[in-house]
Scaffold this motif. Structure first.
Motif, PDB file in Angstrom:
ATOM      1  N   ALA A 166       0.826  -1.213   0.000  1.00  0.00           N
ATOM      2  CA  ALA A 166       0.000   0.000   0.000  1.00  0.00           C
ATOM      3  C   ALA A 166       0.860   1.263   0.000  1.00  0.00           C
ATOM      4  O   ALA A 166       0.444   2.301  -0.520  1.00  0.00           O
ATOM      5  N   SER A 167       2.074   1.144   0.548  1.00  0.00           N
ATOM      6  CA  SER A 167       2.989   2.294   0.579  1.00  0.00           C
ATOM      7  C   SER A 167       3.819   2.422  -0.693  1.00  0.00           C
ATOM      8  O   SER A 167       4.695   3.274  -0.777  1.00  0.00           O
ATOM      9  N   GLY A 168       3.558   1.537  -1.672  1.00  0.00           N
ATOM     10  CA  GLY A 168       4.228   1.662  -2.962  1.00  0.00           C
ATOM     11  C   GLY A 168       5.314   0.650  -3.263  1.00  0.00           C
ATOM     12  O   GLY A 168       6.014   0.788  -4.270  1.00  0.00           O
ATOM     13  N   ALA A 169       5.468  -0.370  -2.437  1.00  0.00           N
ATOM     14  CA  ALA A 169       6.503  -1.377  -2.704  1.00  0.00           C
ATOM     15  C   ALA A 169       6.203  -2.120  -4.002  1.00  0.00           C
ATOM     16  O   ALA A 169       5.047  -2.370  -4.346  1.00  0.00           O
ATOM     17  N   MET A 170       7.261  -2.461  -4.700  1.00  0.00           N
ATOM     18  CA  MET A 170       7.161  -3.308  -5.881  1.00  0.00           C
ATOM     19  C   MET A 170       6.694  -4.687  -5.410  1.00  0.00           C
ATOM     20  O   MET A 170       7.139  -5.179  -4.373  1.00  0.00           O
ATOM     21  N   VAL A 171       5.786  -5.309  -6.162  1.00  0.00           N
ATOM     22  CA  VAL A 171       5.286  -6.643  -5.828  1.00  0.00           C
ATOM     23  C   VAL A 171       5.951  -7.632  -6.785  1.00  0.00           C
ATOM     24  O   VAL A 171       5.778  -7.535  -7.999  1.00  0.00           O
ATOM     25  N   LEU A 172       6.721  -8.555  -6.222  1.00  0.00           N
ATOM     26  CA  LEU A 172       7.515  -9.472  -7.030  1.00  0.00           C
ATOM     27  C   LEU A 172       7.114 -10.920  -6.773  1.00  0.00           C
ATOM     28  O   LEU A 172       7.264 -11.427  -5.668  1.00  0.00           O
ATOM     29  N   ASP A 173       6.599 -11.563  -7.808  1.00  0.00           N
ATOM     30  CA  ASP A 173       6.220 -12.978  -7.774  1.00  0.00           C
ATOM     31  C   ASP A 173       7.417 -13.757  -8.311  1.00  0.00           C
ATOM     32  O   ASP A 173       7.810 -13.584  -9.458  1.00  0.00           O
ATOM     33  N   VAL A 174       8.010 -14.616  -7.486  1.00  0.00           N
ATOM     34  CA  VAL A 174       9.213 -15.337  -7.893  1.00  0.00           C
ATOM     35  C   VAL A 174       8.930 -16.781  -8.295  1.00  0.00           C
ATOM     36  O   VAL A 174       9.838 -17.596  -8.406  1.00  0.00           O
ATOM     37  N   ARG A 175       7.654 -17.090  -8.561  1.00  0.00           N
ATOM     38  CA  ARG A 175       7.285 -18.426  -9.012  1.00  0.00           C
ATOM     39  C   ARG A 175       7.602 -18.571 -10.504  1.00  0.00           C
ATOM     40  O   ARG A 175       8.036 -17.632 -11.164  1.00  0.00           O
TER      41      ARG A 175
END
Length: 132
Positions: free
Chosen positions: A45-54
């Protein structure tokens, strides 16, 4: 006496080497502060990058909104290739939290300072805050 001392030293050396070897193959143990869904969602919510490592196949079967897919083995090299700043906040996730933990460690070793292992996809999906 010398043989007894030598045998004891060899035994001690063997135990030390075995201990070192076992440390290198033990799966990642997540930081106790990591894998808390509410913390992950606050960071997102604070702007972090969302990284899916699957894998790309797992990603295609379902992923979090705005997630970027980079398989865990490629994370550090891909971040460097893309020129992602080392102070970029990143929340990583996978199926269970194990691969995202390995990827988190790789990023930290590469100098990234704001990584967070969000844990497993299903848990994050189930705890996603409702938007109004």
């Amino acid at each position: 006496m010398f043989n007894k001392l030598l045998f004891g030293s060899k035994k001690l050396l063997g135990v030390a080497l075995l201990s070192l070897f076992s440390l290198s193959i033990v799966p990642h143990e997540a930081n106790a502060a990591d894998q808390q869904p509410q913390v992950a969602w606050e960071k997102i919510a604070s702007g972090a990058m969302v990284l899916d490592v699957r894998t790309p196949e797992e990603f295609a079967a379902g992923h979090l909104v705005n997630a970027v897919n980079i398989p865990f083995e490629q994370v550090a090299a891909e971040f460097a290739k893309r020129g992602i700043a080392k102070d970029t906040p990143v929340v990583l996730y996978c199926r269970s939290g194990r691969r995202s933990g390995i990827a988190t460690d790789a990023l930290v070793a590469a100098g990234y300072t704001k990584t967070y292992n969000g844990g497993g996809y299903q848990t994050l999906a189930e705890t996603q805050p409702k938007t109004e």
